[in-house]
Structure formats: structure tokens, C-alpha cells
Scaffold this motif. Structure first.
Motif, short mmCIF file in Angstrom:
data_model
loop_
_atom_site.label_atom_id
_atom_site.label_comp_id
_atom_site.label_asym_id
_atom_site.label_seq_id
_atom_site.Cartn_x
_atom_site.Cartn_y
_atom_site.Cartn_z
N TRP A 168 -5.17 -42.74 -23.75
CA TRP A 168 -4.19 -43.75 -23.32
C TRP A 168 -4.82 -45.14 -23.32
O TRP A 168 -4.22 -46.11 -23.76
N LYS A 267 0.46 -57.00 -19.28
CA LYS A 267 0.57 -55.55 -19.15
C LYS A 267 1.22 -54.93 -20.38
O LYS A 267 0.88 -53.81 -20.79
N SER A 295 -9.69 -46.71 -5.00
CA SER A 295 -8.31 -46.47 -5.44
C SER A 295 -7.51 -45.81 -4.32
O SER A 295 -6.55 -45.09 -4.59
N ASN A 302 -4.03 -44.10 -4.86
CA ASN A 302 -3.14 -44.78 -5.80
C ASN A 302 -3.41 -44.13 -7.16
O ASN A 302 -4.37 -44.49 -7.84
N GLN A 303 -2.56 -43.18 -7.55
CA GLN A 303 -2.85 -42.36 -8.72
C GLN A 303 -2.89 -43.16 -10.01
O GLN A 303 -3.73 -42.92 -10.88
N GLY A 304 -2.01 -44.15 -10.14
CA GLY A 304 -2.01 -44.96 -11.35
C GLY A 304 -3.30 -45.74 -11.50
O GLY A 304 -3.87 -45.83 -12.60
N ASN A 307 -6.10 -43.32 -12.40
CA ASN A 307 -6.00 -42.88 -13.78
C ASN A 307 -6.58 -43.92 -14.74
O ASN A 307 -7.24 -43.58 -15.73
N GLN A 308 -6.30 -45.22 -14.45
CA GLN A 308 -6.82 -46.27 -15.32
C GLN A 308 -8.34 -46.26 -15.32
O GLN A 308 -8.99 -46.33 -16.37
#
Length: 326
Positions: A168, A267, A295, A302-304, A307-308
Motif C-alpha cells: 500500500w 493525502k 499510535s 489508532n489502527q490507521g 498501519n501506516q
């Protein structure tokens, strides 16, 4: 024939006249980042009362303890290490032996109690910020009956080993290249102002709050701590559409992403990922570790955000807070 007896341990509260000795010890330490130097610590003395301590053995400064309390605090008997930073606590000259650390902390605890403190709230320096980590102080806390009060999740990349950027994130990097996103390090006040406006807008929209530092404070810290703060930005044409402000310490071996932000347009074109990828490329091999920051908020992930960070190859480390009553 026996040698001379070692000099007695003496503990005293920090005063401005100790600044040179303090900075010399931090500069020689294995676990004292630049944020513990007086050029950084003293910038917010209007908000925090410095309650730091020095540990002497004869004429030799062996350790310092970074701590303070909020001015007009609701709980003035609580010593916080440190209320204006993400961490604090004991800093030693070089790699101190565990029996010495325990002796110094015992002496400090006695001094704290005599000064009227009845509780210690300690956020120890995370391993990622230490050239040579030691957990002797954590062992002392355990023996004293300290309680784990909070645990947050930090994301860390070992820059001395290969790391893999996820699918991603690589897609966002291709997107940034196709749109002509340009990335670079900047010292221009105008770029700091543009990034701070972007950052403040994001934080207010998402969390209803502002950055911990004001623009004026961050520029002052940049000027007072040369080489330790850098702003990396992504541009579309001349517009700043994303950025990362890093705190870094080559002696301790870390880079830390203090603030990360992108505009709505940024973004869409993968601007922040482009900055992070370039930052990672440029910081090898001068630095050994990159800290992405936590995070979590009060233990909730904060999952987003996580993930980043893990999409760039980061792994998890914890940052802890302990309470000790005495």
C-alpha cells in the motif's frame, strides 16, 4: 593494604549554576537525548517548575534526574519525570553499574521525601532513544513496589538492517511520483508556517486540539538546538502539501517523527508517504533507529496510524509510565 573509602553520595536540587556540569553529563551519557540539555529543557520554564536533581560522589557528577511539576499543580506533592516531555528520569555518565544506579535512586528517594514529595510519576526514556539502554532503574522501581500506570505503543525501525516498505505504501509512492511531488529538507520560516497551519488544521478537525508546541516555540527550539530539529516537506508546484518534523540525535543514534501531517490534496497524492520514504533513505547510515511515535491514546490503538507506520517496516515497542508512592 586497602584503598581509600569511596566518596559519599550527595544529592541536590538543580539550580541554574549547575547548567554547565549538567550539560556535560548529558553529552557524555548513554541515555540522555538532546532534549535533556538545558537549551531544550528550559524553553518551557514558564509552564513547568524544574524539579530536577543531581547525584554527586565527591566532586564528580555521577547522574542527573530529569523531573518537574506543572506550575500551580493540583498535586504539588507529585514529582513528574517529566511533565513537559514524553519521558524523563535518571541519566548516567556512561554505562553505570546496576549497584550504583540502585544506590543513587535510593539516595534520590530519600531527598524527594525530605523535600515534601510523596509520589513519583516516571516515564522512563524509551530504549529507542538510548545509545546503550539499561533497565536497572526499572528493576529498582519493581523492588520499591511501583505500579505500571500506563503503556503506549511506539513504532520503531532498525535502520541498521534492511526493511521492507509494504504494498500500500509503495502504491502511494508511485502516486506521488506521477503527480510530481517534490520532497526536501527546509529551514525557511515560511515553510515552517505553512506546515504548522496544515498541521493545526488537521489536529483541530480530527481531535479538536492544537499541536503541543506553537509555531513560535518550535522555531525557537530549532534555533536553540541546531542540528536536532529538521522539517521535511512535500510540495506540489510551490505549495506545501505535507511534511514531517523530526527530532534527531546522532550521538544517541535516533530520528523521531515528532509531527506528521498532510493537506487534503497531499493525502490524495501520497505526499506524506513520499516524505517518510525520502527521510528513511537519507538517514541511513548516520542514524541507527527511527521512532515513528506512539499510535495509541490511553492505550487505545489508532489502527490507521499504526498501519501506516508498520507499512514502512516498523515494529512495536512500548513506552511505560510508573507511579511510586513514598
Amino acid at each position: 593494604m586497602s584503598g581509600a573509602e569511596p566518596a559519599a553520595i550527595r544529592v541536590e536540587r538543580y539550580e541554574p549554576g549547575h547548567a554547565a556540569a549538567w550539560d556535560a553529563l548529558v553529552a557524555a551519557s548513554a541515555n540522555g537525548p538532546f532534549l535533556f540539555g538545558r537549551a531544550y529543557l528550559d524553553y518551557h520554564q514558564d509552564r513547568f517548575e524544574d524539579c530536577s536533581w543531581l547525584v554527586w560522589q565527591g566532586l564528580r557528577l555521577r547522574a542527573v534526574f530529569v523531573a518537574g511539576r506543572i506550575r500551580n499543580a493540583a498535586e504539588p506533592a507529585t514529582l513528574v519525570a517529566h511533565p513537559g516531555l514524553a519521558y524523563g528520569g535518571l541519566v548516567t555518565a556512561g554505562a553505570a553499574k546496576t549497584p550504583d544506579v540502585i544506590t543513587w535512586l535510593d539516595a534520590l528517594r530519600t531527598a524527594w521525601h525530605a523535600a515534601g514529595f510523596r509520589q513519583l510519576l516516571l516515564k522512563p526514556v524509551p530504549r529507542v532513544f538510548c545509545r546503550q539502554p539499561s533497565e536497572a532503574a526499572l528493576f529498582w522501581l519493581h523492588r520499591q513496589g511501583a505500579q505500571l500506570a500506563a503503556r503506549e505503543l511506539n513504532s520503531v525501525i532498525d535502520l541498521t538492517r534492511p526493511f521492507r516498505i509494504g504494498t500500500w505504501r509503495r502504491g502511494n509512492l508511485r502516486k506521488a511520483r506521477l503527480h510530481g511531488v517534490a520532497v526536501g529538507c527546509t529551514t525557511a520560516d515560511a515553510d515552517y508556517a505553512a506546515f504548522w497551519e496544515l498541521l493545526a488544521t488537521n489536529l483541530h478537525r480530527t481531535h479538536g486540539r492544537q499541536p503541543v508546541h506553537t509555531l513560535a516555540e518550535i522555531c525557537r527550539l530549532r534555533d536553540r538546538n541546531p542540528g536536532h530539529l529538521e522539517l521535511w516537506v512535500a510540495r506540489l508546484a510551490e505549495e506545501v502539501v505535507g511534511g514531517v518534523l523530526v527530532f534527531q540525535d546522532a550521538r544517541q543514534g535516533f530520528v523521531h517523527t515528532q509531527y506528521i501531517g498532510g493537506s487534503p490534496r497531499g493525502k490524495q497524492v501520497g505526499a506524506v508517504d513520499a516524505v517518510l520514504a525520502e527521510l528513511l533513505r537519507c538517514k541511513v547510515p548516520a542514524f541507527q533507529r527511527l521512532s515513528f511515535g506512539i499510535s495509541t491514546v490511553q492505550g487505545v490503538v489508532n489502527q490507521g496510524l499504526l498501519n501506516q507506520k508498520e507499512g514502512f517496516g516498523a515494529t512495536a515497542e512500548t513506552t511505560d509510565t510508573y507511579t511510586l508512592n513514598f
